[in-house]
Design a protein around this motif. Structure first.
Motif, PDB file in Angstrom:
ATOM      1  N   THR A  34      64.800  30.668  26.817  1.00 37.43           N
ATOM      2  CA  THR A  34      64.770  29.650  26.173  1.00 37.43           C
ATOM      3  C   THR A  34      64.612  28.310  26.952  1.00 37.43           C
ATOM      4  N   TYR A  35      65.246  28.401  27.999  1.00 37.75           N
ATOM      5  CA  TYR A  35      65.226  27.119  28.857  1.00 37.75           C
ATOM      6  C   TYR A  35      63.879  27.142  29.520  1.00 37.75           C
ATOM      7  N   LEU A  36      63.328  28.217  29.969  1.00 35.90           N
ATOM      8  CA  LEU A  36      62.005  28.161  30.403  1.00 35.90           C
ATOM      9  C   LEU A  36      60.836  27.917  29.426  1.00 35.90           C
ATOM     10  N   VAL A  38      61.162  25.995  26.936  1.00 35.53           N
ATOM     11  CA  VAL A  38      61.300  24.556  26.555  1.00 35.53           C
ATOM     12  C   VAL A  38      60.438  23.807  27.749  1.00 35.53           C
ATOM     13  N   SER A  39      61.244  24.073  29.001  1.00 31.85           N
ATOM     14  CA  SER A  39      60.518  23.006  30.383  1.00 31.85           C
ATOM     15  C   SER A  39      59.269  23.397  30.579  1.00 31.85           C
ATOM     16  N   GLN A  40      58.782  24.718  30.330  1.00 33.76           N
ATOM     17  CA  GLN A  40      57.210  24.790  30.614  1.00 33.76           C
ATOM     18  C   GLN A  40      56.473  24.081  29.818  1.00 33.76           C
ATOM     19  N   LEU A  42      57.091  21.011  28.247  1.00 38.42           N
ATOM     20  CA  LEU A  42      57.218  19.802  28.966  1.00 38.42           C
ATOM     21  C   LEU A  42      56.532  19.420  30.250  1.00 38.42           C
ATOM     22  N   ALA A  43      56.774  20.492  31.329  1.00 36.84           N
ATOM     23  CA  ALA A  43      56.262  20.172  32.605  1.00 36.84           C
ATOM     24  C   ALA A  43      54.514  20.670  32.634  1.00 36.84           C
ATOM     25  N   GLN A  45      52.359  22.125  30.057  1.00 42.33           N
ATOM     26  CA  GLN A  45      51.583  21.941  28.868  1.00 42.33           C
ATOM     27  C   GLN A  45      50.954  23.198  28.894  1.00 42.33           C
ATOM     28  N   PRO A 121      54.182  29.671  35.346  1.00 46.64           N
ATOM     29  CA  PRO A 121      55.058  29.844  33.993  1.00 46.64           C
ATOM     30  C   PRO A 121      54.947  31.511  33.632  1.00 46.64           C
TER      31      PRO A 121
END
Length: 157
Positions: A34-36, A38-40, A42-43, A45, A121
């Protein structure tokens, strides 16, 4: 399993503990996923959409894995027909959820094996999926063994 040797009881208790640990690992992998995810977004696209995570597999499967492990350990401590039945049912549900998870992960592996580009990612996502696959396969093996033992114990009485 009153006539069974003590080592079988200890092994069943140990396998119940393995189920509990596997459930915790699968849940933790779900949180990492879940963290990956969301962060991918944001970072980078760019998104590696994991089928297993989108279905919520690590969270509902972890609940089955934990419950089946807890009830297996409880049954080995306090022998009762109701705990045996609950343990068998939860282990069957755990095995079914493991099979569903393995199918979802195989679909994910096939879908992303055809991808032309391999960006960061995607590589990180594949690594997490591999770990999730291994822990789910472990759970299926442990659960199958416990179902066999519990079923034999129920029908030997």
């Amino acid at each position: 399993m009153p006539g069974n040797p003590v080592w079988i009881r200890q092994e069943a208790r140990l396998l119940g503990a393995v189920q509990i640990m596997t459930g915790l690992f699968v849940h933790t992998l779900g949180l990492l996923w879940t963290y990956l995810l969301v962060s991918q977004i944001l970072a980078f696209q760019k998104v590696y959409l994991p089928f297993a995570i989108l279905s919520g597999f690590p969270f509902w499967a972890a609940a089955f894995f934990l419950l089946s492990g807890i009830f297996t350990v409880l049954f080995e401590r306090r022998r009762s027909r109701s705990l045996m039945t609950c343990s068998i049912v939860l282990n069957i549900l755990s095995a079914c959820s493991a099979v569903i998870g393995l199918l979802l992960l195989c679909l994910e592996f096939l879908a992303y094996a055809l991808a032309k580009k391999s960006i960061w990612p995607h590589r990180a996502g594949k690594i997490l999926s591999n770990y999730l696959f291994l822990f789910t396969l472990l759970e299926l093996c442990v659960t199958s063994t416990l179902i066999n033992w519990l079923y034999k114990a129920k029908h030997s009485r």
